[in-house]
Write an enzyme that holds these catalytic residues in place. Structure first.
Site, PDB file in Angstrom:
ATOM      1  N   SER A  23       0.992   6.553   2.738  1.00  0.00           N
ATOM      2  CA  SER A  23       1.663   7.544   3.576  1.00  0.00           C
ATOM      3  C   SER A  23       2.930   8.071   2.920  1.00  0.00           C
ATOM      4  O   SER A  23       3.591   7.369   2.154  1.00  0.00           O
ATOM      5  CB  SER A  23       2.037   6.928   4.931  1.00  0.00           C
ATOM      6  OG  SER A  23       0.890   6.619   5.664  1.00  0.00           O
ATOM      7  N   GLU A  56      -9.236  -1.464   5.832  1.00  0.00           N
ATOM      8  CA  GLU A  56      -8.021  -1.701   6.603  1.00  0.00           C
ATOM      9  C   GLU A  56      -8.340  -1.742   8.093  1.00  0.00           C
ATOM     10  O   GLU A  56      -7.878  -2.599   8.827  1.00  0.00           O
ATOM     11  CB  GLU A  56      -7.000  -0.591   6.327  1.00  0.00           C
ATOM     12  CG  GLU A  56      -5.747  -0.719   7.197  1.00  0.00           C
ATOM     13  CD  GLU A  56      -4.658   0.281   6.842  1.00  0.00           C
ATOM     14  OE1 GLU A  56      -4.999   1.381   6.383  1.00  0.00           O
ATOM     15  OE2 GLU A  56      -3.480  -0.060   7.033  1.00  0.00           O
ATOM     16  N   GLU A 110      -5.606   8.609  17.581  1.00  0.00           N
ATOM     17  CA  GLU A 110      -6.081   9.993  17.722  1.00  0.00           C
ATOM     18  C   GLU A 110      -6.984  10.371  16.545  1.00  0.00           C
ATOM     19  O   GLU A 110      -8.035  10.968  16.719  1.00  0.00           O
ATOM     20  CB  GLU A 110      -4.885  10.953  17.806  1.00  0.00           C
ATOM     21  CG  GLU A 110      -4.126  10.881  19.127  1.00  0.00           C
ATOM     22  CD  GLU A 110      -3.361   9.570  19.322  1.00  0.00           C
ATOM     23  OE1 GLU A 110      -2.943   8.949  18.325  1.00  0.00           O
ATOM     24  OE2 GLU A 110      -3.198   9.148  20.489  1.00  0.00           O
ATOM     25  N   SER A 148       4.612  -1.650   4.356  1.00  0.00           N
ATOM     26  CA  SER A 148       4.859  -3.041   4.750  1.00  0.00           C
ATOM     27  C   SER A 148       4.948  -3.911   3.507  1.00  0.00           C
ATOM     28  O   SER A 148       4.217  -3.701   2.539  1.00  0.00           O
ATOM     29  CB  SER A 148       3.710  -3.540   5.643  1.00  0.00           C
ATOM     30  OG  SER A 148       3.670  -2.802   6.833  1.00  0.00           O
ATOM     31  N   GLN A 188       0.839  -1.193   0.000  1.00  0.00           N
ATOM     32  CA  GLN A 188       0.000   0.000   0.000  1.00  0.00           C
ATOM     33  C   GLN A 188       0.879   1.249   0.000  1.00  0.00           C
ATOM     34  O   GLN A 188       1.605   1.497   0.961  1.00  0.00           O
ATOM     35  CB  GLN A 188      -0.869  -0.049   1.275  1.00  0.00           C
ATOM     36  CG  GLN A 188      -1.812   1.102   1.441  1.00  0.00           C
ATOM     37  CD  GLN A 188      -2.394   1.123   2.840  1.00  0.00           C
ATOM     38  OE1 GLN A 188      -1.797   0.602   3.784  1.00  0.00           O
ATOM     39  NE2 GLN A 188      -3.546   1.738   3.000  1.00  0.00           N
TER      40      GLN A 188
END
Lengths: 394, 393
Positions: free
Chosen positions: A118, A233, A364, A150, A115
């Site tokens: 980010s 996910e 968060e 990953s 993926q």
């Protein structure tokens, strides 16, 4: 038999038995067996016919798993991103050609997926990402840097979000692609983690050329497609069902090592046992709601609860082990091919669990999601709202 | 298979109870009542008991009840918790009724059937004469003694502190023992009998106050014999476990009101030129509370389902599974309700500290409920044995 109503437990069981009668795993190559299972619609029964499924209700998958127990599996720990995130996204947004090309080798494990979301400058604020994809005839040229990827080192394909229009506000200028990890210009470098190993990587994309046929969804619709991936996910990370869980692991240590027990740890373990049981029941209720066609918002919370529970339980186990907790099994810089939250020794589990509240949306951010989307609380004032991405100060 | 969802019938029952409470039990009425001479709302209880049939929900149809299960009673409790309604549903229609039903299973008799008929019709209200803090894991009834009289009659003496629902009860179900012997009985004593004294105690929970019950040679009728020697397996212990499991649903409803009221308030209340609910420091607390309540719903439904399926005669989940379900529900939900009420007070700021705002009614009920039928720590301690997480040797 195409409609949901025609598939019931008995019909699926019969289908699985007929498949097994016609395909003896002992007499077949492992991959041939898995391919045949996919073609028989027994990979994921809720997928459409011809794409590894039967168009049957999702919960009937359990019938298949029970009938095919002991036969070769697709090693889900190795291809979790493909199964949990890429596949549902391809199914929902892919063209017929993309579904036919990608789903079968994804499910059999022949092709591993990663993926590319980010970036160094875009973590929780994913929509601010800066990797550019520029149209060039029938191709896109991609330049940028991705991180926390990953299994990029074993992956054949990636799901990727890139910026195709910097002149509109951040959420609107994104497009979703399948990235060919073997294309020239893709460079994967391991990132060593606090566990000592490098489960994830940074990925540099330099002039990577992707055909337009690898675009998933419409140009500029990448945020909506990515949302679907992220919800899957969180469900995947939050729903560790059936397998051995962290509470099982810690309770086994507790039962087998009476000399380590203290009253303080006993009180804390009982609290965590209750929390684990409540989380299990919450997941069971969630699955009942899904099966009844009434999905509840509880799904967005499962991952948060799971992360906290994992962290507290794994921390308690290291403390329980006392002097043995001072040791660590292995700091060797390795590149594992699978992800197993409850694998290895207590020290590894403790450190790996720290990632549970970061990966797939930090706790968060998930609290914001619950507060805003479920409870309807107003969002914080945003400095980058409604202005073109390229004009946002950074 | 038991379900953790709500059935249509349960949702209809919920709607009926909610409508009645919206009309007859506004916070203003509860606030006005709590310092009056009649803290329990007799009129509301009659309406619930007779119009909705809540009093006889658990009573078999042949005795005039609805023949419903713990699941339906749990839904009623969710709504009563949401409204902090001052009615004796939990004490009479759940705990006392369950004790009588268990007594009926152990040894049928006209005394039990007659009592159940009176309770189901709403004509009479009962209370189990044990402390609200009694738990299914501890022996109860040691403080009251009885002397057998003619037939089923007995004469009862002793004192029991902390009895909830006693003030509004017509009948007390008193666990008592024979002096000098290991025999015990459950004895029904009409509160109008000579020698029965019920003294209200200034209570933390204003909407379910407790009282001291004094019995001075009061006459009653024996409902069941042999109870109390081993509270865990006895009629009283079973009634307390039933109460503990269903109290989780009241705690769930209570917590849901607290969350909803707080969310509504922080959306309206503005400071620093924005709703206080837009600050992450506030949002994250409410998100955590929402998660806890989602768990409470699953745990409370699971306990209600286990208690319903574990009804005498079916016993599908088995006694250990029922005990685990109840202990988990109470260990979790008791603390969730307290947390929700505490957050409700805190996030309302100054207004949350006032007598006129209903938040304190929920805080007081939640705190008292935390103690009722065994505090969370007691349920966790019980789990140590039930699920094999043994204490240090």
């Amino acid at each position: 038999m195409t409609a949901d109503a025609t598939w019931n437990e008995a019909a699926v069981r019969e289908r699985a038995r007929a498949f097994l009668a016609a395909n003896d795993p002992a007499a077949m190559d492992r991959l041939d067996f898995l391919r045949a299972r996919f073609d028989a619609g027994l990979a994921w029964v809720h997928f459409p016919e011809g794409l590894g499924g039967l168009g049957a209700p999702r919960e009937l998958q359990a019938v298949v798993e029970s009938e095919l127990r002991g036969t070769p599996d697709n090693r889900p720990g190795r291809i979790g991103i493909g199964l949990g995130m890429a596949a549902p996204t391809i199914l929902a947004f892919g063209t017929d050609e993309q579904k036919r090309r990608f789903l079968r080798p994804l499910w059999t494990g022949e092709e591993v997926w990663c993926q590319l979301f980010s970036e160094p400058g875009a973590g929780s604020d994913l929509a601010s990402l800066a990797t550019r994809a520029v149209r060039d005839g029938d191709e896109w040229v991609v330049d940028g840097q991705k991180v926390w990827t990953s299994v990029a080192h074993t992956a054949r394909w990636a799901i990727m979000v890139a910026r195709t229009d910097p002149d509109v506000p951040k959420h609107r200028g994104l497009t979703y692609f399948v990235c060919d990890m073997r294309a020239p210009g893709v460079e994967v470098r391991p990132l060593r983690q606090i566990t000592g190993e490098a489960e994830f990587n940074e990925v540099f994309l330099t002039g990577v050329r992707l055909p337009d046929s690898l675009r998933l969804g419409a140009i500029g619709d990448g945020w909506r497609v990515a949302q679907a991936t992220l919800m899957n996910e969180r469900v995947a990370i939050g729903a560790a069902s059936g397998r051995r869980t962290m509470i099982d692991v810690v309770c086994e240590t507790w039962r087998s090592r009476p000399e380590l027990r203290t009253h303080d740890l006993h009180q804390r373990l009982l609290r965590l046992w209750v929390e684990a049981e409540v989380l299990r029941l919450t997941g069971a209720r969630l699955r009942e709601q899904l099966a009844a066609g009434r999905p509840g918002p509880e799904g967005s919370g499962m991952k948060l609860s799971f992360a906290r529970l994992h962290q507290e339980l794994s921390g308690l186990e290291v403390e329980l082990l006392g002097e043995e907790g001072l040791a660590y099994d292995d700091w060797t810089f390795r590149r594992p091919e699978t992800v197993d939250f409850v694998g290895r020794e207590a020290g590894y589990r403790y450190l790996r669990a720290k990632g549970n509240s970061i990966e797939g949306g930090t706790s968060e951010i998930l609290r914001n999601v619950i507060a805003e989307r479920v409870l309807g609380l107003p969002s914080e004032p945003r400095a980058d709202k409604d202005i073109p991405w390229k004009e946002v100060p950074r | 298979m038991t379900t953790l969802l709500y059935t249509e019938v349960e949702e209809e029952l919920r709607a009926a109870v909610r409508d009645l409470l919206a009309d007859a039990c506004p916070h203003s009425a509860v606030l006005a009542r709590i310092e009056s001479a009649a803290p329990y709302d007799g009129d509301l209880w009659k309406a619930l008991a007779r119009d909705i049939g809540a009093a006889g929900l658990l009573v078999p149809e042949e005795l005039g009840g609805a023949g419903a299960s713990a699941r339906e009673a749990a839904v009623v409790l969710e709504e009563l918790g949401r409204a902090v309604a001052p009615v004796p549903f939990l004490t009479s229609a759940v705990v006392a009724t369950r004790a009588l039903l268990a007594a009926r299973t152990a040894g049928p008799g006209e005394v039990v059937d007659d009592l159940l008929r009176r309770l189901a019709s709403g004509e009479a209200t009962a209370a189990l004469a044990v402390s609200l803090a009694a738990s299914p894991y501890r022996r109860v009834g040691a403080e009251v003694t009885y002397e057998p009289a003619d037939g089923d009659a007995a004469v009862v003496s002793g004192r029991v502190a902390g009895v909830a629902g006693a003030e509004i009860a017509d009948v007390l179900l008193v666990p008592a023992r024979l002096p000098e012997r290991d025999e015990s009985a459950l004895i029904a004593v009409e509160t109008g009998e000579r020698g029965v004294e019920i003294t209200p105690v200034t209570s933390l929970d204003l909407t379910r106050p407790v009282a001291m019950v004094s019995l001075g040679s009061a006459r009653g009728r024996i409902v069941a014999r042999g109870v109390g020697a081993d509270a865990g397996g006895s009629i009283v212990g079973e009634a307390l476990r039933f109460g503990a499991g269903l109290l989780a649903s009241e705690q769930l409803g209570l917590a849901e009101w607290c969350l909803a009221a707080t969310v509504a308030y922080v959306k309206e209340r503005r400071q620093f030129a924005r709703p206080v609910g837009s600050f992450q420091a506030v949002k994250h607390r409410l998100a955590d509370l929402w998660l806890e309540i989602g768990g409470a719903r699953a745990a409370a439904r699971n306990a209600a389902g286990a208690l319903a399926d574990g009804d005498p005669g079916t016993a599908v989940p088995g006694p250990v599974a029922v005990a685990v379900a109840v202990a988990v529900a109470q260990a979790h939900c008791a603390d969730v309700a307290v947390h929700a009420a505490e957050e409700c007070v805190q996030l309302h700021g100054g207004i949350g500290m006032t007598w006129e705002h209903p938040a304190h009614l929920y805080l007081k009920r939640a705190k008292a409920d935390q103690i009722a039928f065994g505090a969370p720590g007691e349920h966790r301690a019980a789990l140590a044995g039930l699920v094999d997480v043994p204490a240090p040797v």
